[in-house]
Every structure is written in C-alpha cells, then in structure tokens.
Design an enzyme around this catalytic site. Structure first.
Site, PDB file in Angstrom:
ATOM      1  CE1 TYR A  22      -3.767  -2.347   0.257  1.00 40.70           C
ATOM      2  CE2 TYR A  22      -2.588  -3.302   2.111  1.00 40.70           C
ATOM      3  CZ  TYR A  22      -3.601  -3.361   1.177  1.00 40.70           C
ATOM      4  OH  TYR A  22      -4.445  -4.440   1.159  1.00 40.70           O
ATOM      5  CG  ASN A  73      -9.775   1.830  -1.337  1.00 42.18           C
ATOM      6  OD1 ASN A  73     -10.175   0.690  -1.141  1.00 42.18           O
ATOM      7  ND2 ASN A  73      -8.493   2.132  -1.416  1.00 42.18           N
ATOM      8  CG  HIS A  79     -12.624  -8.217  -2.458  1.00 41.16           C
ATOM      9  ND1 HIS A  79     -12.353  -7.848  -3.761  1.00 41.16           N
ATOM     10  CD2 HIS A  79     -11.705  -7.579  -1.681  1.00 41.16           C
ATOM     11  CE1 HIS A  79     -11.299  -7.041  -3.772  1.00 41.16           C
ATOM     12  NE2 HIS A  79     -10.898  -6.868  -2.530  1.00 41.16           N
ATOM     13  CG  HIS A  99      -9.413  -1.423  -5.225  1.00 45.29           C
ATOM     14  ND1 HIS A  99      -9.921  -1.711  -3.984  1.00 45.29           N
ATOM     15  CD2 HIS A  99     -10.422  -1.609  -6.108  1.00 45.29           C
ATOM     16  CE1 HIS A  99     -11.186  -2.066  -4.117  1.00 45.29           C
ATOM     17  NE2 HIS A  99     -11.512  -2.006  -5.400  1.00 45.29           N
TER      18      HIS A  99
END
Length: 144
Positions: A22, A73, A79, A99
């Site tokens: 990240y 985000n 998911h 993302h």
C-alpha cells in the site's frame, strides 16, 4: 458539487500496514493530498474512513440522497458486501471504485468486486494517485 471520498476497513492504517503493498503514505497524508487537489480543481470534497460497514452504508445513502459523486475504496468490503453493492446502486452522480494496490495481481479472492459493474470507472494499482485521477475525472465530466 461535493465529491464524497469514502474509504473502508483498514485504510486508516495506511503508512503502517503492509507498506510493500500500500505504500508509505499515511492516511492523514492521503487526506491532505486529496484536499489539496480538490482546492486546485475548485471543488468541495469530503473525505471519510470507517472500519464499520454500517457507517459506510450510511455515507453512501447520504451521497445518493444529495446526488453527490463518490470515489470509493471499500477495501475488503469490495469483495464481500452485497449490502454495499445495493447501496451503491442508488448513486446517480457517478461512482469511481479505487484501489491503491493492483487487486488483480494479488490473491484470487480479491479479483472479484461487487462494485465494479456499477462503477463509472475503476482505478487499481496506481497508489494514492488513483484518488487524484478520480477527482480530475469528476471535475472534467461536470464541465463537459
């Protein structure tokens, strides 16, 4: 126009969590980058983060009612959350799914998004720049 920038679970840990995935930008730095870009673009922005699905749903509902565009985000909720997908279906001013990492180059379970089919666009793998690109898109599309 107020662009809603909504961040889901664990994004408040940016700069502390899995920097190899990240990056090193902290959440506070991300908020500052987004607010600075919004100022340059002359648009109002509201940036929020929650680890709570219920709170995130409430913010999406508020954006739908206000007819605000949303940069989302959703983190892991991308998911897993049909509820978030259903809330996003109410958005009429646009949805950009963002993302930081390239979710398609990661674990298989991250490859599916309940949100992508509803989104105006999807930006993955461009780090925090993805948020700024989404802001620019909404501003450009509003003026055209």
């Amino acid at each position: 126009m107020t662009i809603q920038v909504l961040n889901g679970p664990n994004l408040g840990r940016l700069g502390k969590r899995e920097a190899a995935v990240y990056g090193s930008v902290t959440y506070a730095e991300l908020v500052s980058l987004i607010e600075a870009e919004a100022a340059v673009l002359g648009v109002d922005v509201q940036v929020r983060q929650s680890d709570s699905e219920a709170e995130l749903l409430g913010w999406v509902h508020d954006a739908a009612d206000a007819k605000d565009p949303v940069i989302l985000n959703a983190g892991a909720f991308t998911h897993t959350s049909v509820a978030l997908r259903d809330a996003c279906a109410e958005l009429s001013a646009g949805l950009i799914e963002v993302h930081i990492s390239n979710v398609h180059a990661r674990e298989e379970f991250r490859h599916h998004s309940y949100l992508s089919a509803l989104a105006t666009g999807v930006i993955v793998g461009l780090g925090v720049q993805g948020y700024l690109l989404a802001l620019r898109y909404f501003v450009a599309s509003a003026s055209s």
